[in-house]
Design an enzyme around this catalytic site. Structure first.
Site, PDB file in Angstrom:
ATOM      1  N   LYS A  76      38.342  -1.053 -49.409  1.00  0.00           N
ATOM      2  CA  LYS A  76      36.943  -1.437 -49.635  1.00  0.00           C
ATOM      3  C   LYS A  76      36.028  -0.342 -49.113  1.00  0.00           C
ATOM      4  O   LYS A  76      36.280   0.229 -48.044  1.00  0.00           O
ATOM      5  CB  LYS A  76      36.658  -2.767 -48.930  1.00  0.00           C
ATOM      6  N   SER A 151      32.285 -10.591 -50.934  1.00  0.00           N
ATOM      7  CA  SER A 151      31.805  -9.260 -51.286  1.00  0.00           C
ATOM      8  C   SER A 151      32.913  -8.268 -51.611  1.00  0.00           C
ATOM      9  O   SER A 151      32.648  -7.185 -52.111  1.00  0.00           O
ATOM     10  CB  SER A 151      30.977  -8.711 -50.118  1.00  0.00           C
ATOM     11  N   SER A 175      34.386 -13.221 -47.478  1.00  0.00           N
ATOM     12  CA  SER A 175      34.354 -12.100 -48.419  1.00  0.00           C
ATOM     13  C   SER A 175      35.713 -11.545 -48.812  1.00  0.00           C
ATOM     14  O   SER A 175      35.796 -10.728 -49.725  1.00  0.00           O
ATOM     15  CB  SER A 175      33.495 -10.964 -47.847  1.00  0.00           C
TER      16      SER A 175
END
Length: 474
Positions: A76, A151, A175
């Site tokens: 990420k 997210s 997330s």
């Protein structure tokens, strides 16, 4: 090349039927072919291939290989990698390159993992749909008209679309788990402090935790074993013993297990297909010897309110460092220093980030601190006591990951409160700091993924993953 797990890949690599370079080339080709889906922000073509060749030589020369030898991973884009862009999917960091590696990167590389690239996300990890990225939306691999969750939507989509075997995400209020549920994969948020946050760009420091997205619970356990442990560079990291999570997971059986089922989670507001799949999985476990225990968490509805007060307050403080003066985007329209600060942040941050900064500044302001922030901290302690008490009588607390299946792109962007409710079942575990996992249950009547959410006791990730593994097989 379609691999079901790292265990399968490792066997083929060590047997010589596959080479690391061959595996990496295959993944990079698929990533390039799927570029229009915006799943990756940065792809490490040369870096990944060079590392694969180095690992192939290491094996050929008889060297000792690591626990994650040849594992192709996605990262990420809020986790630092030296010499690579670290954008947080924000214009304000669009061209920033990290000057150091996160602790998790160092530990994974030490065990011979290979990084394929940095994945898309909601800007600064603020969102539940991956629609808040400065680099564009990410579609759900199972229905491109729908969101992958957020997210960590890019990381979840990468694993689901077979663009990486495992991915790292970050989890502040769901997330990792919510996009895992939306993308039919496993998503693990460990106990707060189990994994070092050094090198993770902060959103809400007392909530943030690096997590794992994988196809199987076994792969998540192996990666967790490597990343877990005390780090002198993160004062919040725990010195609690790092277990062999994979071995512990294998020893868990349904006989004698007590699974807590909060009645407050199963109301008319819950999507009917989601409820059906969750309850069917629980019934299957009961038939295999587990005991379902009705429990009550009567004030769960207040968790979302307390959470958004606390995380926006922390975000307003953490994001003050992005001012256009030290690093990142700087406006070209500024008559003086004050205007440079204001315009850099106005132009550099997206709408949702600015909304949360303003909310956080408000709840920390004079006259409102006690009313909102202090009260929310008291509510947080109340939930910690409530969950501790519940887990004295059951092994895990089970429920849906999300109240609904993946929703359409654009369906909730105009209503922030509706978007926030996507995390209603995942937020409590973040408030209390306990480990939690989303495990895939299959598909609803519209062929959309549905996930089951499990919360375990502090530092009991092995047991948690073992129970999740049984549900994934149900």
């Amino acid at each position: 090349m379609q691999l079901s797990s790292y265990t399968e890949l490792r066997e083929q690599l060590l047997a010589g039927s596959l080479r690391c370079e061959e595996v990496v080339r295959s993944y990079l080709e698929r990533i390039d072919a799927a570029r229009e889906d915006n799943i990756f922000i940065t792809v490490f073509h040369e870096r990944a291939l060079e590392r694969a060749r180095m690992l192939d030589r290491k094996l050929a020369e008889g060297g000792t290989v690591g626990k994650l030898f040849g594992l192709p991973m996605a990262i990420k884009d809020n986790i630092a990698m030296k010499g690579e862009r670290l954008t947080c999917a924000s214009k304000i960091l669009e061209n920033y390159e990290s000057v150091f590696d996160a602790t998790v990167i160092l530990r994974l590389e030490a065990e011979d993992a290979i990084f394929l690239g940095k994945t898309n996300m909601d800007e600064f990890a603020m969102g539940s749909s991956n629609e808040n990225s400065a680099f564009g939306n990410v579609p759900n691999p199972f229905d491109k008209s729908r969101v992958p969750g957020g997210s960590s939507g890019g990381s979840a989509a990468a694993v689901a679309a077979n663009l990486a075997l495992v991915a790292l995400g970050s989890d502040t209020g769901g997330s990792v788990r919510q996009p895992a549920g939306f993308c039919d994969i496993v998503g693990l948020k460990p106990t707060y402090g189990r994994i070092s946050r050094f090198g993770l760009v902060a959103f809400a420091s007392s909530f943030d935790q690096i997590g794992v997205l994988a196809r199987t619970c076994g792969d998540a356990a192996l990666v967790l074993e490597v990343m877990a442990g005390k780090d002198e560079r993160d004062a919040t990291s725990s010195a609690h013993q790092v277990d062999s999570y994979h071995s512990m997971m294998e020893r868990v059986s349904p006989e004698g297990l007590k699974i807590g089922v909060p009645q407050e989670f199963f109301t008319d507001a819950l999507n009917a297909d989601v409820a059906r799949l969750v309850l069917a999985t629980l019934d299957d476990l009961r038939n295999r010897g587990a005991e379902l225990v009705d429990i009550t968490l009567p004030d769960s509805a207040y968790a979302i309110a307390a959470y958004y007060i606390l995380v926006t307050a922390e975000a307003s403080s953490n994001l003050a460092r992005f001012d256009g003066a030290r690093y990142g985007f700087r406006t070209s329209e500024a008559a003086d220093l004050a205007a440079m600060y204001v315009n850099s942040r106005t132009e550099g941050f997206g709408r949702e980030v600015k909304r949360r900064i303003m909310l956080g500044t408000y709840v920390l302001s004079a006259g409102y601190y006690d009313t909102y922030y202090k009260k929310a901290q008291q509510v947080r302690r109340y939930f910690q006591d409530q969950y501790r008490a519940a887990l004295q009588h059951v092994d895990v607390i089970a429920g849906p990951t999300s109240p609904f299946p993946p929703f359409g792109l654009g369906d909730k962007t105009g209503d922030p409160l509706e978007m926030y409710l996507a995390d209603v079942f995942t937020v409590p575990a973040s408030i209390v700091g306990m480990p939690a996992v989303s495990v895939p249950l299959g598909f609803d009547s519209q062929k959309l993924p549905v996930g089951m959410h499990l919360v375990g006791n502090f530092f009991e990730e092995g047991k948690l993953l073992g129970i999740a593994r049984m549900m994934q097989r149900a």
